[in-house]
Design an enzyme around this catalytic site. Structure first.
Site, PDB file in Angstrom:
ATOM      1  N   ARG A 217       0.824  -1.208  -0.038  1.00  0.00           N
ATOM      2  CA  ARG A 217      -0.076  -0.144  -0.188  1.00  0.00           C
ATOM      3  C   ARG A 217       1.005   1.469   0.096  1.00  0.00           C
ATOM      4  O   ARG A 217       0.829   2.014  -0.976  1.00  0.00           O
ATOM      5  CB  ARG A 217      -1.004   0.085   1.244  1.00  0.00           C
ATOM      6  CG  ARG A 217      -2.082   0.903   1.148  1.00  0.00           C
ATOM      7  CD  ARG A 217      -1.741   2.377   1.239  1.00  0.00           C
ATOM      8  NE  ARG A 217      -1.283   2.538   2.724  1.00  0.00           N
ATOM      9  CZ  ARG A 217      -0.759   4.029   2.984  1.00  0.00           C
ATOM     10  NH1 ARG A 217      -0.936   5.098   2.285  1.00  0.00           N
ATOM     11  NH2 ARG A 217      -0.350   4.115   4.072  1.00  0.00           N
ATOM     12  N   ASP A 218       1.376   1.637   1.213  1.00  0.00           N
ATOM     13  CA  ASP A 218       2.246   2.728   1.212  1.00  0.00           C
ATOM     14  C   ASP A 218       3.447   2.647   0.382  1.00  0.00           C
ATOM     15  O   ASP A 218       3.682   3.733  -0.202  1.00  0.00           O
ATOM     16  CB  ASP A 218       2.929   2.890   2.764  1.00  0.00           C
ATOM     17  CG  ASP A 218       3.419   4.092   3.053  1.00  0.00           C
ATOM     18  OD1 ASP A 218       3.017   5.140   2.282  1.00  0.00           O
ATOM     19  OD2 ASP A 218       4.204   4.296   3.840  1.00  0.00           O
TER      20      ASP A 218
ATOM     21  N   HIS B 194       7.065   4.084  12.431  1.00  0.00           N
ATOM     22  CA  HIS B 194       6.962   3.892  10.953  1.00  0.00           C
ATOM     23  C   HIS B 194       8.135   4.934  10.695  1.00  0.00           C
ATOM     24  O   HIS B 194       7.870   6.082  10.581  1.00  0.00           O
ATOM     25  CB  HIS B 194       5.738   4.383  10.930  1.00  0.00           C
ATOM     26  CG  HIS B 194       5.389   4.473   9.057  1.00  0.00           C
ATOM     27  ND1 HIS B 194       4.579   3.729   8.715  1.00  0.00           N
ATOM     28  CD2 HIS B 194       5.811   5.153   8.084  1.00  0.00           C
ATOM     29  CE1 HIS B 194       4.297   3.709   7.414  1.00  0.00           C
ATOM     30  NE2 HIS B 194       5.295   4.902   6.984  1.00  0.00           N
TER      31      HIS B 194
ATOM     32  N   HIS C  74      10.810   6.265   7.872  1.00  0.00           N
ATOM     33  CA  HIS C  74      11.576   6.698   6.325  1.00  0.00           C
ATOM     34  C   HIS C  74      13.009   6.907   6.576  1.00  0.00           C
ATOM     35  O   HIS C  74      13.627   7.414   7.492  1.00  0.00           O
ATOM     36  CB  HIS C  74      10.727   7.690   5.796  1.00  0.00           C
ATOM     37  CG  HIS C  74       9.205   7.439   5.293  1.00  0.00           C
ATOM     38  ND1 HIS C  74       9.054   7.581   3.783  1.00  0.00           N
ATOM     39  CD2 HIS C  74       8.488   6.855   6.069  1.00  0.00           C
ATOM     40  CE1 HIS C  74       7.836   7.029   3.933  1.00  0.00           C
ATOM     41  NE2 HIS C  74       7.422   6.784   5.041  1.00  0.00           N
TER      42      HIS C  74
ATOM     43  N   CYS D 202       6.701   9.642   0.128  1.00  0.00           N
ATOM     44  CA  CYS D 202       5.463  10.680   0.523  1.00  0.00           C
ATOM     45  C   CYS D 202       5.196  11.761  -0.705  1.00  0.00           C
ATOM     46  O   CYS D 202       6.053  12.508  -0.943  1.00  0.00           O
ATOM     47  CB  CYS D 202       5.616  11.210   1.857  1.00  0.00           C
ATOM     48  SG  CYS D 202       4.017  12.184   2.142  1.00  0.00           S
TER      49      CYS D 202
ATOM     50  N   ASN E 254      10.056   4.144   2.819  1.00  0.00           N
ATOM     51  CA  ASN E 254      10.226   3.413   4.042  1.00  0.00           C
ATOM     52  C   ASN E 254      11.304   2.598   4.280  1.00  0.00           C
ATOM     53  O   ASN E 254      11.984   2.224   3.388  1.00  0.00           O
ATOM     54  CB  ASN E 254       8.843   2.617   4.379  1.00  0.00           C
ATOM     55  CG  ASN E 254       7.625   3.365   4.039  1.00  0.00           C
ATOM     56  OD1 ASN E 254       6.855   3.778   4.939  1.00  0.00           O
ATOM     57  ND2 ASN E 254       7.141   3.153   2.661  1.00  0.00           N
TER      58      ASN E 254
END
Length: 305
Positions: A18-19, A210, A212, A243, A252
């Site tokens: 997803r991300d 979470h 990055h 992002c 990430n």
């Protein structure tokens, strides 16, 4: 003062499908996404963020989310999560038989205004109906806080700002809350301060990191979070992601790199590093570029030698 003992086990939340994929320019077929999700869940990853039920106008890459969820081989005990911005998205998540829905806010007022044109308080209030519906349906509810360690528009974000959003998400009934370094500017000392502040509002064992890797600090930040006692970490196979609202924000932290770190520390994950390396190679080939995971590349090169 001696450091606290590190956790003996952690939970990995895989966000690549997803991300990681949502900002890819090329269209990725549902079949490729299904294969990726299957490979990751079969590798033993306990929680896979596999879908996003947002308007295809805003995130066209996620338009196939329902097809993906209907096509995967569901692993018993695996939690499949989807990002859900509103009740329309929630209805789709219900149809897709998601185990968990993810709602989101920012720790930065400037980011909230630029991103969704409203204040932090207003943005979280919008999720009240989704949160209630998730609870009524017996679904897990996760809250995600972006820009918790820095913002591309306002710069510094205080630990107190992040903790305030944790409190608001807690009050909506979230089972788990993610502290996200969306633009990868956080440092180890800052990570400790943010999690210590957040843990005053919500149980530490249900807070997730979470991170990055924009400034190359993600693994150092994870180690700092381990020292505080954080036991849930998000990562993205092959280091996919970024992002769209944060210039220069790289992916990430790579799942392969996190697993290599954890296993080296003797921390149990229940995940096969070799199988995740294979999944990373698979998706990197589909995208026509090298994996961003250093451990993944090193292990693949060693195999080929």
């Amino acid at each position: 003062m001696s450091a606290s003992p590190l956790p003996t086990a952690v939970k990995i939340v895989e966000v690549g499908p997803r991300d990681g994929l949502q900002n890819e320019k090329q269209t990725i077929s549902a079949e490729v996404k299904i294969e990726l999700v299957n490979r990751l869940s079969e590798a033993g990853i306990p929680n896979v963020e596999a879908a996003s039920f947002v308007s295809p106008k805003w995130v066209p890459q996620m338009a196939s989310s329902l097809d993906v969820m209907q096509g995967i081989r569901r692993q018993p005990g695996t939690i499949y999560s989807a990002l859900v911005p509103n009740m329309r998205g929630f209805e789709d998540a219900l149809l897709a038989k998601m185990d968990e829905v993810v709602i989101f806010g920012a720790a930065s007022e400037a980011f909230s205004q630029k991103n969704i044109n409203c204040s932090i308080a207003e943005s979280i209030d919008r999720f009240r109906e989704v949160a209630r519906a998730a609870k009524e349906q017996g679904m897990r509810l996760r809250g995600s806080i972006s820009c918790a360690l820095g913002c591309p528009y306002q710069g510094e974000v205080t630990p107190e700002s992040a903790a305030e959003v944790v409190r608001r998400l807690r009050d909506l009934g979230c089972d788990e809350i993610d502290i996200a370094d969306t633009i990868g500017v956080g440092t180890a000392g800052q990570v400790k301060r943010v999690f210590e502040a957040a843990a005053k509002e919500f149980p530490l064992e249900r807070l997730a990191g979470h991170f990055h890797d924009t400034y190359g600090q993600a693994l150092a930040n994870i180690y700092a979070a381990l020292e505080v006692g954080v036991v849930i970490y998000h990562s993205s196979v092959a280091g996919l992601g970024g992002c769209p609202y944060a210039k220069g924000a790289t992916g990430n932290v790579a799942t392969e790199d996190v697993l290599y770190l954890m296993h080296g520390l003797g921390i149990a994950t229940g995940v096969s590093l070799d199988a995740v390396v294979d999944a990373g190679q698979f998706i990197s080939e589909q995208l026509g570029r090298a994996s961003s995971s250093r451990a993944g590349r090193a292990i693949s090169a060693k195999r080929a030698a």
